[in-house]
Write a protein that holds these residues in place. Structure first.
Motif, PDB file in Angstrom:
ATOM      1  N   TYR A 299       0.903  -1.221  -0.024  1.00 45.90           N
ATOM      2  CA  TYR A 299       0.130   0.074   0.065  1.00 45.90           C
ATOM      3  C   TYR A 299       0.731   1.151  -0.010  1.00 45.90           C
ATOM      4  O   TYR A 299       0.536   2.217  -0.558  1.00 45.90           O
TER       5      TYR A 299
ATOM      6  N   SER B  26      -0.343   3.462  -2.948  1.00 50.50           N
ATOM      7  CA  SER B  26      -1.313   4.741  -2.752  1.00 50.50           C
ATOM      8  C   SER B  26      -0.622   5.765  -3.253  1.00 50.50           C
ATOM      9  O   SER B  26      -1.533   6.765  -3.935  1.00 50.50           O
TER      10      SER B  26
ATOM     11  N   PHE C  55      -9.906  -1.481   1.433  1.00 48.54           N
ATOM     12  CA  PHE C  55      -8.646  -0.914   0.665  1.00 48.54           C
ATOM     13  C   PHE C  55      -8.840   0.171  -0.175  1.00 48.54           C
ATOM     14  O   PHE C  55      -7.893   0.810  -0.803  1.00 48.54           O
ATOM     15  N   SER C  56      -9.816   0.515  -0.544  1.00 48.46           N
ATOM     16  CA  SER C  56     -10.104   1.802  -1.437  1.00 48.46           C
ATOM     17  C   SER C  56     -10.147   3.133  -0.470  1.00 48.46           C
ATOM     18  O   SER C  56     -10.053   4.362  -1.179  1.00 48.46           O
ATOM     19  N   LEU C  57     -10.403   3.090   0.596  1.00 52.23           N
ATOM     20  CA  LEU C  57     -10.713   4.166   1.510  1.00 52.23           C
ATOM     21  C   LEU C  57      -9.379   5.052   1.618  1.00 52.23           C
ATOM     22  O   LEU C  57      -9.613   6.173   1.417  1.00 52.23           O
ATOM     23  N   PRO C  58      -8.290   4.340   2.092  1.00 53.64           N
ATOM     24  CA  PRO C  58      -7.048   5.303   1.988  1.00 53.64           C
ATOM     25  C   PRO C  58      -6.782   6.061   0.854  1.00 53.64           C
ATOM     26  O   PRO C  58      -6.524   7.359   1.012  1.00 53.64           O
ATOM     27  N   ILE C  59      -6.868   5.577  -0.305  1.00 54.98           N
ATOM     28  CA  ILE C  59      -6.658   6.316  -1.549  1.00 54.98           C
ATOM     29  C   ILE C  59      -7.866   7.420  -1.761  1.00 54.98           C
ATOM     30  O   ILE C  59      -7.290   8.660  -2.096  1.00 54.98           O
TER      31      ILE C  59
ATOM     32  N   PHE D 126      -9.534   8.956   0.686  1.00 52.31           N
ATOM     33  CA  PHE D 126      -9.484  10.072   1.771  1.00 52.31           C
ATOM     34  C   PHE D 126      -8.298  10.851   1.507  1.00 52.31           C
ATOM     35  O   PHE D 126      -8.340  12.277   1.372  1.00 52.31           O
ATOM     36  N   ALA D 127      -7.085  10.471   0.868  1.00 52.74           N
ATOM     37  CA  ALA D 127      -5.959  11.223   0.556  1.00 52.74           C
ATOM     38  C   ALA D 127      -6.277  11.969  -0.573  1.00 52.74           C
ATOM     39  O   ALA D 127      -5.852  13.250  -0.507  1.00 52.74           O
TER      40      ALA D 127
ATOM     41  N   CYS E 286     -15.872   9.107  -0.974  1.00 55.13           N
ATOM     42  CA  CYS E 286     -15.589   8.716   0.254  1.00 55.13           C
ATOM     43  C   CYS E 286     -16.921   8.377   1.054  1.00 55.13           C
ATOM     44  O   CYS E 286     -16.654   7.445   1.640  1.00 55.13           O
TER      45      CYS E 286
END
Length: 327
Positions: free
Chosen positions: A10, A14, A76-80, A82-83, A212
């Motif tokens: 990640y 990411s 695993f889609s959330l961090p990208i 959110f960033a 998001c």
């Protein structure tokens, strides 16, 4: 070691994904292009991400349950997402103005992805995609009532032909219609209403903020389901987990480009461009998964593709008439 490998993967993926997404939207702002051209490009990107998603879901179906697949897809889609939202919107990264519409988007999006994944797991890739992409037909059918759009004789003819193609594929009068077919039709209906909702949201709300909220809500819902029904949540191997990480990354990319596409183009235009996913999925299903379709299924698919082409053509004609009045 497994957790360390996930973090390493990640960390590598990411920042690259976020950086490229930001560069893309900065380029649009700095070098303005026709909105329709941007919408077409985003729609074609959604086709690629959609095919990759289908491949991963079918590959994973023998190894993990639907609940497990969806849980990791949202996680695993959330961090990208959110960033990207934080980089592009700052403190307003979660601001939504149309909250009621957003709630409907979450509900219908959740129903749509469940039906879509179920159809992929239980029927040939090309057939599942054909039923799902027939949503453009239902969009055209609903647009006079939900969007106030005028539908002429050409598009009504295309709708009737497309619905005929759906009937040919599903063959409801033979008595052999399975739940898998109903999953595909359900995904198409949910996708049609979802397309109209995304068009409305795109006019006032940021696409990345919409993505998001949808994915975070999906993750919370799947977490509750996993806790309530632990037998449906499985521990996965390292190889499977890497595929699930990739599924989440692709899911984040699909959410960004698809939600953005509805901001730059009409709902019918965006959905019409994605008809390319039908023949492409059929070829992928044959080459990768050795799947075949019957002659009636192929005929129904060709009818649906033809109707979508007619709808797309009429949209281009209407756009030219609006931009060049009197010509």
């Amino acid at each position: 070691k497994l957790c360390g490998d996930i973090v390493w993967l990640y960390v590598k993926i990411s920042p690259i994904a976020v950086k490229n997404v930001n560069r893309f939207f900065e380029a649009i702002e700095c070098h303005p292009m026709p909105r329709s051209l941007v919408g077409v490009g985003l729609s074609l990107s959604a086709v690629l991400f959609g095919v990759l998603t289908g491949i991963l879901v079918k590959k994973l179906s023998p190894d993990v349950t639907l609940v497990t697949t969806l849980f990791y897809r949202f996680l695993f889609s959330l961090p990208i997402l959110f960033a990207v939202a934080l980089c592009s919107r700052g403190r307003a990264w979660l601001q939504i103005n149309q909250r009621k519409t957003m709630c409907l988007r979450v509900f219908l999006g959740f129903c749509g992805i469940i039906f879509w994944f179920l159809s992929l797991r239980n029927m040939p890739f090309g057939l599942a995609t054909s039923l799902f992409q027939s949503s453009v037909i239902f969009i055209t059918l609903m647009s006079p009532f939900l969007l106030g759009e005028k539908v002429g004789v050409y598009r009504w003819s295309a709708v009737i032909a497309g619905l005929t193609g759906v009937v040919i594929i599903t063959d409801p009068f033979s008595g052999n219609m399975t739940l898998a077919v109903l999953y595909g039709v359900g995904a198409a209906l949910a996708g049609a209403v979802l397309s109209i909702l995304l068009r409305r949201l795109g006019k006032e709300d940021s696409p990345v903020s919409v993505a998001c909220w949808y994915n975070a809500s999906g993750f919370v819902a799947l977490s509750i389901i996993a806790l309530a029904v632990p037998s449906q949540f499985h521990v996965v191997s390292q190889a499977v987990l890497f595929d699930l990480v990739f599924l989440g990354v692709i899911g984040a990319g699909l959410q960004i480009v698809l939600t953005s596409a509805y901001r730059y183009s009409d709902a019918v235009v965006v959905a019409s461009m994605r008809y390319l996913q039908m023949p492409l999925s059929g070829v992928v299903g044959y080459v990768i998964f050795a799947e075949t379709m019957s002659m009636s299924e192929i005929l129904g698919t060709l009818v649906i593709i033809s109707s979508c082409l007619v709808i797309a053509w009429r949209e281009l004609v209407r756009a030219r008439e609006v931009n060049q009045p009197g010509i």
